[in-house]
Design a protein around this motif. Structure first.
Motif, PDB file in Angstrom:
ATOM      1  N   ILE A   1      20.867 107.386   7.668  1.00 54.14           N
ATOM      2  CA  ILE A   1      19.639 106.627   7.955  1.00 54.14           C
ATOM      3  C   ILE A   1      19.384 104.888   7.642  1.00 54.14           C
ATOM      4  CG2 ILE A   1      16.798 106.614   7.929  1.00 54.14           C
ATOM      5  CD1 ILE A   1      17.142 109.862   6.828  1.00 54.14           C
ATOM      6  N   PRO A   2      19.276 104.207   8.122  1.00 51.85           N
ATOM      7  CA  PRO A   2      19.236 102.581   8.187  1.00 51.85           C
ATOM      8  C   PRO A   2      17.687 102.618   7.174  1.00 51.85           C
ATOM      9  CG  PRO A   2      19.059 103.073  10.465  1.00 51.85           C
ATOM     10  CD  PRO A   2      18.520 104.190   9.968  1.00 51.85           C
TER      11      PRO A   2
ATOM     12  N   ILE B   1      16.116 100.276   5.935  1.00 49.84           N
ATOM     13  CA  ILE B   1      14.768  99.964   6.060  1.00 49.84           C
ATOM     14  C   ILE B   1      14.018 100.949   6.606  1.00 49.84           C
ATOM     15  CG2 ILE B   1      15.130  98.652   8.001  1.00 49.84           C
ATOM     16  CD1 ILE B   1      12.847  97.075   5.513  1.00 49.84           C
ATOM     17  N   LEU B   2      15.076 102.249   7.163  1.00 46.59           N
ATOM     18  CA  LEU B   2      13.713 102.939   7.807  1.00 46.59           C
ATOM     19  C   LEU B   2      13.440 103.690   6.423  1.00 46.59           C
ATOM     20  CD1 LEU B   2      14.911 103.556  11.493  1.00 46.59           C
ATOM     21  CD2 LEU B   2      13.130 102.235  10.915  1.00 46.59           C
ATOM     22  N   LEU B   3      14.531 103.949   5.835  1.00 46.16           N
ATOM     23  CA  LEU B   3      14.239 104.839   5.056  1.00 46.16           C
ATOM     24  C   LEU B   3      13.189 104.736   3.935  1.00 46.16           C
ATOM     25  CD1 LEU B   3      15.283 107.571   3.386  1.00 46.16           C
ATOM     26  CD2 LEU B   3      16.794 106.097   1.824  1.00 46.16           C
TER      27      LEU B   3
END
Lengths: 503, 308, 317, 296, 332
Positions: free
Chosen positions: D141-142, D144-146
């Protein structure tokens, strides 16, 4: 040499990717003819094309163009017939409504009372809008063009409920076809072309619209989703959109100063308020609540949060409502301190303000600053909308900031907010006051306007004395549009009658 | 090679199962009751209860997870809580947009950064090199939404060269893709430069020079290909950064992509939609990295022979 | 050889590594004895398993099979505690003086570490004196005490490594190519130092190298390894004057000699070392051996005595 | 080449010299790293001496409607925001928050990720496999998304923000530490330590980790920079630090509506972020060179 | 004598680094005759590789710079040539083999292409013809031609060195510079490679400079020997003169440092100390602080060349006054 070959391949890949279908649209076309297309900027995407599958103002704008209801509101928020030809009230709880004959759906089929009954029944079952017709006990088909509504009890504001998008009439046959509103069929002045999720909704003029006086004016209306406020204004300035229904107040001057653009302003019926949870100390103390009513600088809020585009709210409803009466408070920190001392908090206390959304964050900050002046230390708790609502329904908050757009009838707003049965619902201040409950019931069942006014007058005074809210302001609706765009009409809810927009 | 790809693809499954569980777990921590949120104002206790049951919200988390996985295996990603639309359908509409945006951004980055990195390295400490590296550093240091807003004001409002947002034709792609590309361009440039610097000190470069290969040929044929190996790794990682950055860029430029969809869905506690988005993000990130690994084989024969 | 003199017995020692391509037979069933106070030279080309042997003996790597009997105890069966106690006696000097010293420790810290760690001398001052003593012993100027290894040349670094190895009650040292990374003149300095120390302290060495002239100079006995196997073993004198195995012969003849008098024809071997991964059951030298016969390709020759104390693994005998 | 460096510094040292000093000597040669250090030093001073520079309650927090939206001038160096708060004062106090959030979140990631990476790298085999495969999940999961997902779940507060940014950086740190440990653990001085009877934990703590510090320090420096950026990004989507706390990201996010007419509202906090991140990057780069033994 | 292929006069090269200036090569003269092999012997840091790279004009600049020197290759003054002309000479007239075959080949290009590249540049052949020639070259160094489509990592160390040799010889250079070509190889492989080089040198009638630290290798392949120490050639002569009539104390020290394989009891007599700090060479003889024969003036005065024969000279203060002086080690 296969190294070269590989590089060529790679390059070809790059080229291919550059010709992906997205580019098929080509650049914007500049038409020299008078524009026959109107682009409306939306701050968020619509949630559904099913008029009974949404309950938000963006989706409503689209629904209102695609579908008709039995009644509609004019720009002054008066009920006017839409599909209804005539109506009568045989008894206190019965409404017989006759619809216009020859209304055609977009697929050419004719609208009948069957469709109306079907739609109303469906509406009562639809999760999103089931509360709209909660007072209706049953709907019957009288004849091909006549239906009869039976309400649970005498219900004065009944016709107002029939203007809600959730009561739109949809073709029974279409719903039963199982298309699930991918390509909705309605009867409205515009027909559906496409919805690109997150991007735009395109509607085309319905040439066969039954109401020749309210025909669509522009051949196409496109709703474009532009979430960033600044970007919406810029899009208006660059001509990418023609009208911005929710112009950021900060940009009012930009629009005013631009001769190519026009600014429309109209007071709304939305009251933004600061509510205290009367179940929690110290807000169970009426003196504390009154103190806060004196302590909060509403002018500052209007300046900072809405750039002056509104008026102070002096009571829990907008002034235009039946039975409105302003409360007794004004900005007076000294008085607030006095009251706090009297309540046993001479040095203030610590509290929490809960709210959601960027605009409200600013309001919260001003309140925070105001309260600092009287020695109250407030912290701000920002929550996501869903979480926020949920916490509020549970009564987690100490205080909260929220706005409420009133339905045209005072009861539709007052009962949810102040009836003790709605604690855990919209009764944000969690007020449990038998006297208030009594007055609410009285007002709601009184069909005589004059008498109702007196009742509500008393109610306003009573509520403001108990001071569970600090009403903050009534915001103006601000619409920015291309100066050449004609037919821009505003209601208290904002941009209205979009079918009239044209160049 | 094919075996390797298949093995790598198989390895995606456990990772995805883990990703879904993780997100499931995180979202379950979010306060707020889904049923209440869906039903909104004035919902009765009874309706809320019914809906909770219908959505299986009363089951233990692990059961909900299991049910979700069973549906997912059958290709059913569920329906959005907030719009009732099919998650798969929504993602199918939105994902290509994000894909276009990020792919264009990556190509922009690569097209800009590799030549600059190479020139900087071959002219180490020159003015070009110094300026290039400072610009690259500033590029890394700028928050993308901030840059985006400034670019909109400059290029669409003041100059009117590009539309300020939306998804209409190639012109509307340029500003968001460029905004998104800035940070990646900067870091790929830096990587290219440093790996190039390392490569041109290698013995085989001396060998090539000793053969009489011209300076240009030494750089283009002998050095570049070797220097690309670390650069390609960074490109793979940057793709993840781009996917993340898309969330912000898509908002600023009204780009109807999946990043915006995910944030909106998180805010609405729309679990199926969030999960769908995360799955797509994680999958595309993983697949891009797989592609990058395969690309290695084209560049570096040593790696290729390890695949078999 | 009398058992009394024997310090270390290695019996059927095996070390296999698992690799993606199969089992790598780094050390494959080797047996030898090491006499107290003497030096055994372990010779072979890269990849023949000589360094692995050294590390397995010290249990820096765990053997796959076999016995390592040191002073009557099987090293492989010692508990971690016993092993730590034994480490005071058995030590190693590494090939690469650049990576065998912790770059973040000063010279004195490096030499002091084993003393401190094994709590040999608890008093700080005395410990420090011991460090200085060791530096004198290996010919390191005291002023270098606080320098870092990277500031020193290879010869000096190797002296640090030797001092570290001598810091405990060292009796036995595995010297893993201790001079091959050094320049000729420095190499001679270190070789002389090692020899001197052996005399002075009664040390026993296993001397691992690929350089035959060095091993001849330095060792009492020599064992030649090829692809994990011990192929010939004899006293140094015997091996050099009378090599039996074709590989040993070729190896000896291949050394470029710094003299103008040419002795005999060079034997130039064809081909290169084959893979030590999953070797077949044959003489591992067969594919390069000028005398290879069918039997060489069919079975593995055992190590047999060809003369007094001279062992060779070749079908030709 | 045969001209390898010889023992060129035969310094007759009598006292133990610190290696930090050596690193500092090399770092000093890099102009850009020095520029970065000076900038960060200034920011640190701002953070430490903030109360001497501006009054938190009155300048940075207190609303002053009369003075709202004033352009930069003598009274307000960086102007005032929509609530009439002094932007300079807010930036000064914001330094505390931003650096704090950056450092703490990286510390979280470093502690957890570093431990996992060190264990995975040192022991290898199955342990390595289990740890790294588990982290692959986080890695998929990239970042910043995490972080967004975690903050959304935990709610926005300084603590949660640090946790979210910290957690999402765990796999990165685990990988860097693991790689560093791997490159160290096969060196002969580790074997030498084992040969003199050191135990695993002694070896890890005394030899492996000190020698792996260089890439870890560099990575951490760069990650503090990106943590500050991540915080700002989270603020932008409304998941940042709560008002009225003057945090740069939320100042930027909150002021973005004014970008048209009062650009300084977003200009200065933006510049503060750019300069901080820039100087951390400069320092990181300088450190990378200064700590690189190859360049010695 | 069949004519001089390479003539180097007064070459001086230094490296300017942050820590100071390294005097890598301090004024040396070399000449190599057609068909003969010059051994350039010395330890790490003596300046051997720098000398070789100077001839190809491949000194990395910065930090290296050629301070002075004339280099004449096959009648052409190299120092004056423009870079484009120089490219034609590298790999054509003169080519070089490097120490470490593991790193000398480009890992991402096929070995066939790497050989063909040199051929294409210098002989203007088409790709096909160049590849054909590359195959022949591979076969010549004893590698099956079919392996030309493989990558370097698929070859062993010895094979890689053969490929490097094939590249170096592909355009029949007049001069081959081999920089420690066998140091990284095992003994048996070293013997193979040395044999191959000797054979090819004969066949192609090239001149060669063999850079090495191994006097054994020198004894096998060289005709003339130059001993380098701290950037100077301290002794030069024919193979026989150097081995049997050693004059310089350093040369003697080298011989005495090597264990004698035929006499295992012989004691090693290493040169004491270390090579002087190249950042800070002493004003006199660079070797003086390690020299057992050192006199007072060695520390202060640079020794001059003393000739014992037209080819044999030594730079040492022992001799100008007493040509008959015999070193104690009694080498031989």
């Amino acid at each position: 040499m296969d190294y070269k070959k590989k590089m060529t391949m790679l390059f070809a890949l790059v080229l291919m990717s550059l010709t992906l279908p997205v580019y098929a649209g080509g650049a914007q076309e500049e038409t020299e003819m008078a524009k026959d297309e109107v682009v409306v900027a939306l701050s968020a995407d619509i949630t559904s094309l099913d008029p009974q599958g949404h309950n938000d103002t963006k989706s409503e704008m689209v629904s209102f163009l695609l579908f008709n209801r039995l009644f509609r509101l004019n720009t002054d928020f008066e009920v006017v017939p839409d599909l209804a030809e005539s109506w009568e009230q045989p008894s206190d709880t019965e409404w017989v409504i006759k619809i216009k004959e020859g209304v055609k759906f977009h697929d050419g089929s004719e609208m009948t009372a069957e469709d109306v009954k079907f739609s109303m029944d469906r509406s009562k079952e639809a999760p999103k809008v089931q509360q709209v017709l909660s007072e209706v006990a049953s709907i019957e088909v009288v004849d091909k063009y006549t239906v009869k509504f039976t309400t649970n009890s005498a219900f004065a504001p009944f016709l107002y409920t029939l203007v809600h998008a959730g009561t739109s009439v949809i073709p029974k046959a279409y719903v039963e076809s199982g298309d699930e509103f991918a390509k909705p069929i309605g009867s409205g002045p515009y027909t559906f072309v496409e919805w690109i999720s997150g991007d735009q909704v395109v509607l085309k003029k319905n040439e066969a619209y039954f109401d020749k006086n309210n025909m669509g004016q522009s051949s196409t209306i496109t709703f474009k989703v532009i979430p960033e406020g600044t970007s919406r204004t810029i899009a208006l300035e660059t001509g990418e959109v023609d009208v911005v229904p929710e112009l950021p107040t900060i940009d009012m001057n930009v629009v005013k100063d631009n001769s190519d653009l026009a600014l429309y302003e109209k007071p709304s019926t939305r009251v933004d308020f600061f509510a205290m949870n009367t179940e929690k100390a110290p807000f169970d103390n009426v003196k504390v609540r009154q103190a806060l009513n004196y302590a909060i600088d509403k002018d500052a809020i209007i300046t900072v949060a809405i750039d002056g585009a509104g008026v102070k709210a002096e009571s829990v409803l907008a002034p235009s409502f039946l039975g409105y009466k302003a409360g007794p408070y004004s900005y007076n920190p000294a008085k607030a301190k006095e009251l706090l001392a009297a309540a046993g908090y001479p040095d203030g206390f610590e509290m929490e303000i809960m709210t959601s959304g960027d605009d409200r964050k600013k309001i919260a900050e001003v309140i925070q600053a105001s309260l600092m002046e009287v020695g109250i230390k407030a912290s701000i708790k920002m929550l996501e909308w869903g979480t926020f609502i949920d916490s509020v329904l549970r009564g987690d908050e100490e205080t909260l900031i929220l706005g409420w757009t009133s339905n045209p009838d005072p009861d539709a707003t007052l009962t949810p907010h102040w009836f003790s049965g709605n604690i855990g619902g919209m009764n944000f201040a969690r007020v449990n006051d038998p006297e208030m409950d009594r007055m609410l019931k009285e007002g709601r069942e009184e069909l005589d306007l004059g008498k109702r006014e007196v009742i509500y007058n008393k109610l306003h005074t009573y509520i403001m004395d108990k001071a569970p809210w600090v009403p903050l302001f009534v915001k103006n609706n601000i619409v920015g549009a291309n100066a050449a765009l004609k037919g821009v009409e505003l209601s208290p809810q904002g941009l209205w009658n979009l079918e009239k927009l044209h160049y | 090679m094919i075996k390797y790809v298949i093995r790598r693809l198989m390895m995606l499954f456990p990772v995805m199962v883990g990703v879904i569980f993780l997100v499931f777990f995180i979202i379950s921590l979010t306060p707020g009751d889904v049923a209440t949120i869906i039903l909104g104002d004035g919902a009765t206790e009874e309706r809320i209860k019914d809906l909770r049951e219908e959505l299986g919200l009363d089951d233990p988390l692990i059961v909900q997870y299991g049910n979700y996985m069973i549906d997912l295996v059958q290709g059913d990603m569920g329906k959005s809580y907030s719009t009732g639309l099919s998650v798969a359908g929504e993602i199918k509409q939105r994902f290509p947009n994000t894909f276009k945006l990020t792919i264009t951004a990556i190509f922009l980055s690569v097209l800009i950064s590799i030549p600059i990195g190479v020139i900087s390295a071959t002219r180490q400490y020159s003015i070009f090199d110094n300026i290039g590296m400072i610009v690259a550093l500033i590029g890394i240091s700028m928050p993308s939404f901030w840059t985006g807003l400034i670019l909109i004001i400059l290029f669409s409002l003041k100059l009117g060269w590009f539309p300020s947002g939306g998804m209409k034709g190639i012109m509307s792609l340029i500003l968001p893709a460029f905004t998104l590309a800035i940070a990646s361009t900067a870091s790929i440039t830096r990587t290219t430069r440093s790996s190039m610097l390392e490569v041109i000190r290698q013995d085989y470069i001396t060998t090539a020079k000793a053969k009489g290969v011209s300076r240009r040929s030494v750089i283009n044929k002998h050095a570049l290909k070797n220097a690309l190996i670390p650069a390609v790794t960074v490109i793979g990682l940057e793709f993840g950064v781009l996917l993340g950055g898309a969330v912000l860029t898509e908002t600023v430029f009204s780009w109807p992509g999946i990043g915006r969809l995910m944030v909106e869905s998180i805010q609405r506690k729309d679990t199926p939609m969030v999960l769908g988005c995360v799955i797509v993000f994680a999958l595309s990130f993983s697949i891009v990295n797989l592609i990058i690994d395969i690309l290695y084989a084209f560049i570096d024969p040593r790696i290729k022979s390890n695949y078999s | 050889m009398k058992d009394k003199e024997v310090l270390l017995q290695v019996r059927n020692l095996k070390k296999y590594f698992d690799t993606p391509k199969g089992k790598l037979h780094a050390v494959d069933d080797i047996t030898f004895d090491l006499r107290k106070g003497k030096t055994l030279g372990l010779v072979g080309e890269s990849g023949c398993g000589k360094s692995t042997t050294g590390r397995v003996i010290l249990r820096l790597l765990e053997a796959t099979d076999g016995e390592i009997i040191y002073n009557g105890k099987n090293i492989r069966e010692l508990s971690p505690k016993e092993m730590r106690a034994l480490r005071k006696e058995i030590q190693i000097i590494f090939q690469d003086p650049f990576s065998s010293l912790d770059p973040r420790m000063t010279v004195s810290e490096i030499i002091e570490e084993p003393i401190k760690l094994n709590k040999l001398i608890r008093d700080r001052k005395k410990r420090f004196e011991r460090v200085l003593e060791l530096m004198d012993l290996v010919g390191l100027s005291r002023r270098l005490m606080n320098t870092y290894p990277h500031e020193l040349d290879g010869g000096r670094r190797q002296r640090i490594g030797i001092a570290r190895a001598l810091a405990l009650d060292t009796k036995f040292i595995v010297c893993d190519e201790p001079v091959s990374a050094l320049d000729v003149s420095i190499q001679a300095q270190i070789l002389n130092l090692l020899k001197e120390l052996q005399k002075k302290l009664g040390l026993t060495y296993i001397f691992i190298t690929h350089d035959l002239s060095v091993v001849n100079h330095f060792s009492d006995d020599i064992a030649v390894m090829y692809l994990g196997k011990l192929i010939e073993k004899a006293s140094a004198e015997e091996l050099f004057s009378n090599p039996v195995h074709p590989y040993t012969k070729a190896l000896l003849s291949a050394i470029p000699r710094p003299t103008l008098e040419k002795t005999g024809e060079k034997i130039i071997l064809k081909g290169e070392i084959s893979s030590p991964i999953n070797p077949e059951d044959n003489c591992r030298f067969a594919n390069r051996c000028p005398y290879a016969r069918d039997v060489c390709r069919q079975s593995e020759p055992p190590l047999r005595e060809s003369g007094e104390n001279h062992f060779v693994a070749c079908h030709l005998f | 080449m045969s001209d390898r460096t010889l023992s060129r510094k035969m310094i007759p040292a009598t006292k133990k010299r610190s290696q930090a000093l050596d690193v500092w000597k090399r770092l000093r040669k890099s102009n850009s790293a020095i520029a970065g250090l000076i900038l960060i030093f200034i920011f640190l001073c701002l953070a430490v001496f903030a109360p001497l520079i501006a009054d938190y309650e009155n300048d940075a927090l207190k609303m002053n409607i009369i003075e709202r939206l004033q352009s930069p001038g003598a009274d307000h160096w960086f102007g005032t925001d929509e609530m009439g708060r002094d932007i300079f004062a807010r930036i000064v106090y914001g330094t505390r928050i931003s650096l704090f959030v950056g450092v703490i979140s990286v510390s979280i990631a470093l502690t957890l990720g570093g431990t996992l990476g060190a264990i995975a790298g040192y022991y290898g085999g199955k342990i390595d496999n289990i740890i790294m495969r588990t982290l692959d999940v986080l890695l998929a999961i990239p970042t910043i998304l995490l972080a967004i997902t975690i903050v959304a779940a935990l709610g926005a507060s300084i603590l949660n923000l640090m946790i979210a940014v910290g957690i999402s950086n765990i796999p990165g740190f685990a990988r860097v530490v693991r790689a560093a440990v791997l490159s160290i653990k096969d060196q002969e001085f580790i074997e030498a330590a084992r040969a003199i009877g050191s135990r695993d934990h002694t070896i890890i703590l005394k030899h492996v980790l000190p020698n792996s510090m260089a890439p870890i320090i560099v990575f951490a420096t760069l990650k503090v920079a990106s943590a500050i950026m991540a915080t700002a990004s989270l603020s932008f989507i409304g998941l940042g630090i709560q008002p009225p706390t003057p945090e740069w990201g939320s100042m930027l996010a909150g002021g973005r509506a004014y970008i048209r007419d009062n650009m300084y509202i977003v200009l200065y906090p933006g510049l503060a972020i750019v300069l901080t991140v820039l100087s951390l990057n400069l320092i990181g780069d300088g450190l990378r060179d200064a700590l690189d033994p190859k360049l010695k | 004598m069949k004519g001089t292929v390479l003539k180097v006069e007064n070459l001086a090269v230094r490296y300017v680094t942050e820590d100071g200036i390294v005097q890598a090569v301090n004024g040396i003269d070399i000449s190599v005759e057609k068909g003969s092999t010059l051994g350039l012997v010395g330890e790490t840091g003596a300046g051997k590789t720098t000398t070789a790279l100077s001839v190809l004009r491949l000194i990395p600049d910065p930090p290296g710079e050629v301070v002075s020197g004339k280099i004449e290759l096959d009648g052409k003054a190299l120092m004056e040539l423009p870079e484009s002309k120089m490219e034609k000479i590298r790999g054509g007239l003169v080519s070089m083999i490097f120490q470490d075959p593991m790193t000398a080949l480009n890992p991402v290009l096929k070995v066939g292409d790497q050989i063909a590249e040199a051929i294409k540049i210098h002989q203007q052949l088409s790709q096909d013809k160049a590849l054909q020639k590359a195959r022949e070259m591979l076969e010549m160094v004893g590698i099956p031609g079919a392996r030309m489509n493989e990558y370097p990592h698929q070859f062993s160390g010895g094979m890689k060195q053969r490929v490097v040799i094939a590249i170096a010889l592909s355009c029949s250079p007049k001069l081959l510079i081999a920089d420690e070509p066998t140091t990284a190889l095992d003994v048996t492989i070293q013997a193979q490679v040395l044999e191959l080089m000797k054979e090819l040198k004969e066949k192609m009638d090239m001149a060669m400079i063999m850079i090495t630290h191994d006097l054994g290798v020198v004894a096998e392949v060289c005709d003339n020997v130059a001993i380098m120490y701290a950037g100077r050639i301290v002794e030069q002569g024919t193979l026989e003169e150097i081995f049997n009539n050693t004059k310089h104390p350093y040369t003697e020290g080298l011989f005495l440092s090597i264990p004698n394989i035929d006499d295992r009891k012989a004691e090693l007599k290493p040169i004491r100390g270390l090579m002087s700090d190249p950042f800070n060479l002493p004003p006199g003889c660079s070797f003086c602080d390690r020299c057992d024969y050192a006199m007072d003036k060695c520390a202060t005065e640079k020794p001059e060349k003393v000739h014992f024969s037209p080819d044999h000279f030594v730079e040492c203060h022992l001799y100008p006054d007493n040509k008959e002086f015999q070193l104690k080690g009694g080498k031989g």
